[in-house]
Design a protein around this motif. Sequence first.
Motif, PDB file in Angstrom:
ATOM      1  N   LYS A  95       0.841  -1.184   0.000  1.00 31.59           N
ATOM      2  CA  LYS A  95       0.000   0.000   0.000  1.00 31.59           C
ATOM      3  C   LYS A  95       0.880   1.239   0.000  1.00 31.59           C
ATOM      4  O   LYS A  95       2.008   1.230   0.487  1.00 31.59           O
ATOM      5  CB  LYS A  95      -0.966  -0.005   1.169  1.00 31.59           C
ATOM      6  N   TYR A  96       0.317   2.312  -0.568  1.00 30.09           N
ATOM      7  CA  TYR A  96       1.058   3.551  -0.779  1.00 30.09           C
ATOM      8  C   TYR A  96       0.212   4.726  -0.321  1.00 30.09           C
ATOM      9  O   TYR A  96      -0.981   4.797  -0.626  1.00 30.09           O
ATOM     10  CB  TYR A  96       1.383   3.698  -2.268  1.00 30.09           C
ATOM     11  N   TYR A 151      -3.438   3.603  -1.151  1.00 31.38           N
ATOM     12  CA  TYR A 151      -3.700   3.056  -2.480  1.00 31.38           C
ATOM     13  C   TYR A 151      -2.927   1.754  -2.619  1.00 31.38           C
ATOM     14  O   TYR A 151      -1.831   1.614  -2.079  1.00 31.38           O
ATOM     15  CB  TYR A 151      -3.250   4.042  -3.571  1.00 31.38           C
ATOM     16  N   THR A 152      -3.475   0.817  -3.350  1.00 32.81           N
ATOM     17  CA  THR A 152      -2.820  -0.461  -3.585  1.00 32.81           C
ATOM     18  C   THR A 152      -1.640  -0.282  -4.523  1.00 32.81           C
ATOM     19  O   THR A 152      -1.738   0.412  -5.528  1.00 32.81           O
ATOM     20  CB  THR A 152      -3.828  -1.461  -4.199  1.00 32.81           C
ATOM     21  N   LEU A 153      -0.517  -0.928  -4.181  1.00 39.47           N
ATOM     22  CA  LEU A 153       0.616  -0.961  -5.096  1.00 39.47           C
ATOM     23  C   LEU A 153       0.902  -2.409  -5.444  1.00 39.47           C
ATOM     24  O   LEU A 153       0.687  -3.318  -4.647  1.00 39.47           O
ATOM     25  CB  LEU A 153       1.850  -0.249  -4.534  1.00 39.47           C
ATOM     26  N   SER A 154       1.372  -2.615  -6.664  1.00 39.98           N
ATOM     27  CA  SER A 154       1.653  -3.952  -7.160  1.00 39.98           C
ATOM     28  C   SER A 154       2.823  -3.870  -8.124  1.00 39.98           C
ATOM     29  O   SER A 154       2.926  -2.910  -8.894  1.00 39.98           O
ATOM     30  CB  SER A 154       0.414  -4.502  -7.875  1.00 39.98           C
ATOM     31  N   GLY A 155       3.704  -4.861  -8.074  1.00 38.69           N
ATOM     32  CA  GLY A 155       4.853  -4.817  -8.966  1.00 38.69           C
ATOM     33  C   GLY A 155       5.650  -6.095  -8.994  1.00 38.69           C
ATOM     34  O   GLY A 155       5.169  -7.160  -8.609  1.00 38.69           O
ATOM     35  N   LYS A 156       6.878  -5.958  -9.433  1.00 40.54           N
ATOM     36  CA  LYS A 156       7.797  -7.095  -9.596  1.00 40.54           C
ATOM     37  C   LYS A 156       9.163  -6.706  -9.049  1.00 40.54           C
ATOM     38  O   LYS A 156       9.494  -5.526  -8.961  1.00 40.54           O
ATOM     39  CB  LYS A 156       7.960  -7.448 -11.067  1.00 40.54           C
ATOM     40  N   VAL A 177       3.454  -0.200  -9.601  1.00 45.00           N
ATOM     41  CA  VAL A 177       2.469   0.745 -10.122  1.00 45.00           C
ATOM     42  C   VAL A 177       1.419   1.002  -9.047  1.00 45.00           C
ATOM     43  O   VAL A 177       1.044   0.098  -8.300  1.00 45.00           O
ATOM     44  CB  VAL A 177       1.776   0.176 -11.385  1.00 45.00           C
ATOM     45  N   VAL A 178       0.952   2.253  -9.005  1.00 38.21           N
ATOM     46  CA  VAL A 178      -0.175   2.637  -8.165  1.00 38.21           C
ATOM     47  C   VAL A 178      -1.208   3.307  -9.063  1.00 38.21           C
ATOM     48  O   VAL A 178      -0.881   4.243  -9.799  1.00 38.21           O
ATOM     49  CB  VAL A 178       0.241   3.605  -7.037  1.00 38.21           C
TER      50      VAL A 178
END
Length: 157
Positions: free
Chosen positions: A68-69, A80-85, A99-100
């Motif tokens: 989360k960000y 906000y949800t954050l998702s990545g690699k 990315v957010v």
Amino acid sequence: MMHLAAIVCGLLPIVLGSQMLIAVDNPFGLCDLAVPDHQNECGIAGVWRNQLQSVMKFTCIGGHIEGKYFTSVGNADGFYTLSGKYLKPDDDTTVVGWVVAFSNDMYGNSNSTTAWSGIHYADESTLYTHWLLTHFYPRAQLWKTTMINHDDFKKVC
């Protein structure tokens, strides 16, 4: 007056809803629950804060980052949800990208996304990133849809 003293000492106030908080060593209580080792395969999971006092907490498992960000800039509020690699090119370095999409229950859809790409070296406490922020504008204003800059995140816990 306390907020002014905090700013003078180098701590910026953070506004969450109608509540103003001072950036502390444990922003929003995110350090209260440590990231378990099995959710820290990248070696850098946890809470990070950038130079503008935006804060994120993420875990990393099997090449994926989730978290989360909280942004301290713009007309945004809440997490906000954050998702990545992530990748580990060697034992001492972690390369990340996340990315957010700025849409949440508290503020709604801000019609913008930001993507960060960065690197962390084990002998430093900084996650160096560059970001692209894309915001909706009508096609006639396409030229102003995307901004680029950088953030240096420091590990909080």
